[in-house]
Design an enzyme around this catalytic site. Structure first.
Site, PDB file in Angstrom:
ATOM      1  N   PHE A 159       0.940  -1.188  -0.029  1.00 48.63           N
ATOM      2  CA  PHE A 159       0.175   0.124  -0.005  1.00 48.63           C
ATOM      3  C   PHE A 159       0.641   1.110   0.025  1.00 48.63           C
ATOM      4  CE2 PHE A 159      -2.840   3.081   2.168  1.00 48.63           C
ATOM      5  CZ  PHE A 159      -3.732   3.196   1.247  1.00 48.63           C
ATOM      6  N   ASP A 180       7.056  -2.388   8.715  1.00 54.44           N
ATOM      7  CA  ASP A 180       5.839  -2.013   8.531  1.00 54.44           C
ATOM      8  C   ASP A 180       4.957  -3.127   8.745  1.00 54.44           C
ATOM      9  OD1 ASP A 180       3.206  -1.426   7.497  1.00 54.44           O
ATOM     10  OD2 ASP A 180       3.941  -0.287   5.617  1.00 54.44           O
ATOM     11  N   HIS A 212      -0.162  -5.159   8.633  1.00 54.16           N
ATOM     12  CA  HIS A 212      -1.039  -6.317   8.629  1.00 54.16           C
ATOM     13  C   HIS A 212      -0.554  -7.339   9.714  1.00 54.16           C
ATOM     14  CE1 HIS A 212      -1.038  -5.581   4.026  1.00 54.16           C
ATOM     15  NE2 HIS A 212      -1.398  -4.605   4.616  1.00 54.16           N
ATOM     16  N   GLN A 246      -6.506   1.091  11.325  1.00 58.04           N
ATOM     17  CA  GLN A 246      -7.751   1.526  10.332  1.00 58.04           C
ATOM     18  C   GLN A 246      -8.913   0.568  10.164  1.00 58.04           C
ATOM     19  OE1 GLN A 246      -8.043  -0.108   7.017  1.00 58.04           O
ATOM     20  NE2 GLN A 246      -9.531   1.161   6.168  1.00 58.04           N
ATOM     21  N   LYS A 300      -8.393  -3.103   9.533  1.00 56.98           N
ATOM     22  CA  LYS A 300      -7.465  -4.072  10.104  1.00 56.98           C
ATOM     23  C   LYS A 300      -7.914  -4.987  11.321  1.00 56.98           C
ATOM     24  CE  LYS A 300      -3.961  -2.037   7.591  1.00 56.98           C
ATOM     25  NZ  LYS A 300      -4.949  -1.101   6.680  1.00 56.98           N
ATOM     26  N   ARG A 331       6.600  18.621  22.407  1.00 55.62           N
ATOM     27  CA  ARG A 331       6.587  19.067  23.827  1.00 55.62           C
ATOM     28  C   ARG A 331       6.381  18.073  24.780  1.00 55.62           C
ATOM     29  NH1 ARG A 331       0.916  22.332  25.683  1.00 55.62           N
ATOM     30  NH2 ARG A 331       1.833  23.353  27.505  1.00 55.62           N
ATOM     31  N   TYR A 356       5.455  25.945  27.250  1.00 58.46           N
ATOM     32  CA  TYR A 356       5.365  25.836  25.814  1.00 58.46           C
ATOM     33  C   TYR A 356       6.920  25.764  25.267  1.00 58.46           C
ATOM     34  CZ  TYR A 356       0.644  26.751  26.249  1.00 58.46           C
ATOM     35  OH  TYR A 356      -0.720  26.664  26.798  1.00 58.46           O
ATOM     36  N   ARG A 369      -1.304  12.590  18.331  1.00 61.62           N
ATOM     37  CA  ARG A 369      -1.849  12.094  19.527  1.00 61.62           C
ATOM     38  C   ARG A 369      -3.265  11.317  19.215  1.00 61.62           C
ATOM     39  NH1 ARG A 369      -0.292  17.202  21.396  1.00 61.62           N
ATOM     40  NH2 ARG A 369      -2.448  18.055  21.093  1.00 61.62           N
TER      41      ARG A 369
END
Length: 388
Positions: free
Chosen positions: A90, A161, A164, A187, A190, A219, A226, A236
């Site tokens: 993919f 990767d 799968h 996703q 999956k 951060r 900050y 996140r």
């Protein structure tokens, strides 16, 4: 009833959920903190996911593509560097590198397992190569014995990767125990899902600490003034998604066991159909979660293959054409593309070309069905192939 009159097999729906997801969502809702910095679901999921995969740490992120980007960024991938990727995958595998400004270098696959060829990867290494990205296609781990040796000899890092490969094993070792960073996807299709989401697993805690900064705009979690210590972005994961993923993880192992048994039956039946060649199995991959049930019809050609898939869908199977070789998509060439042409890459990647033209896959929910449904599936494939 399918369009051809034969009763369609009954397959489980996907995604699957029950009261565990409902309770998790309520738990996340009622804790009053929906952001990972104030809640507990993401932190708990990361620990559970790391433990399940034998990793030192895991970082939950927004999706699998972002998981790959963070993994590559930790290894210094950026402008002027190259990442070796399988031509058959993919396109997120290459786009993750390209979005960092690195050149994605497609190489050929093994035509039995559909995984990255170590020999092709070795031939593609240059002084600019920063990482090799094997993709564990359909949940079968790539030849990490050969790839780890190549990495050690060349000084190039491995990034798995594992989109799968939730729960996969290689020689008895889980993905997180294989010594390299791995990226996962959650996703919607999956093996476990919250609609979207991803995770990165790390063999070392220090890698997690840097990845945390980069997935949270640079951060630190304790910062109130900050002071952003690195570059980064907001990758996140939210508390609701994490609560769903905790429930999904809890049933993953039992689902893998069912899919492994059903896959053996389906492969044996497909092998009996003239012209059909199922994806091969490397015995060193001793637990395969089977994200896809994949097979080829060599020599069929892309047009007839596409017609066959349409027919299988009409007959009630969750069938799909396989990925197109990444260099055959316009998006691959938009930025940070290699200095070559489609024709040159096609000549160098004959196995990827063949699979692009004659490969088919069935969604993994097929392998959660009854043995009778598996037998019906094989018969439908045989009938449809005879009619092409």
């Amino acid at each position: 009833m399918s369009a051809q009159g034969r009763p369609a097999p009954e397959f489980p729906v996907w995604p699957q959920y029950d009261d565990a997801e409902r309770e998790g969502l309520l738990r996340a809702l009622e804790q009053g903190q929906w952001w990972r910095m104030g809640g507990k679901e993401v932190d708990t999921f990361e620990q559970e996911f790391a433990d399940y995969h034998g990793a030192a740490k895991a970082l939950a992120v927004t999706n699998g593509t972002h998981a790959l980007e963070i993994a590559l960024q930790l290894l210094g991938v950026g402008p002027g560097t190259e990442v070796i990727v399988p031509a058959f995958t993919f396109i997120s595998s290459s786009q993750a590198a390209q979005r960092l400004g690195a050149t994605a270098v497609p190489v050929d696959i093994d035509l039995d397992t559909y995984n990255l060829s170590p020999e092709a990867a070795a031939a593609a290494i240059t002084p600019r190569t920063r990482a090799i990205m094997p993709v564990h296609i359909a949940g079968q781990i790539a030849d990490l014995d050969a790839l780890d040796e190549l990495a050690a000899d060349s000084g190039v890092s491995i990034v798995q990767d594992a989109a799968h490969a939730h729960g996969a094993r290689w020689r008895g070792r889980r993905v997180g125990e294989l010594g390299s960073i791995a990226a996962f996807s959650f996703q919607n299709g999956k093996l476990m899902t919250a609609g979207e989401g991803g995770a990165v697993t790390f063999p070392e805690t220090a890698q997690y600490d840097e990845a945390f900064l980069r997935h949270s705009c640079g951060r630190p979690p304790t910062d109130r003034k900050y002071f952003h210590q690195t570059s980064g972005s907001n990758f996140r994961l939210n508390e609701f998604s994490a609560s769903v993923l905790r429930a999904q993880l809890a049933r993953l192992d039992s689902q893998i066991s069912v899919r492994e048994e059903r896959s053996k039956l389906l492969k044996s039946l497909l092998t009996e159909i003239p012209g059909v060649v199922p994806q091969g199995h490397d015995e060193r991959a001793d637990r395969v979660p089977h994200y896809m049930a994949m097979f080829r019809v060599p020599g069929l050609g892309e047009d007839r293959r596409n017609a066959l898939v349409d027919d299988l869908i009409a007959r009630g199977l969750p069938a799909f054409v396989v990925f197109r070789a990444i260099y055959r998509s316009d998006g691959f060439w938009e930025s940070a593309a290699p200095d070559t042409t489609v024709d040159e890459l096609a000549k160098a990647c004959p196995n990827s070309e063949a699979l692009t033209a004659d490969g088919i896959w069935l969604h993994h929910r097929t392998l959660l069905a009854s043995e009778g449904a598996i037998e019906d599936t094989a018969q439908i494939i045989a009938d449809a192939l005879a009619a092409v």
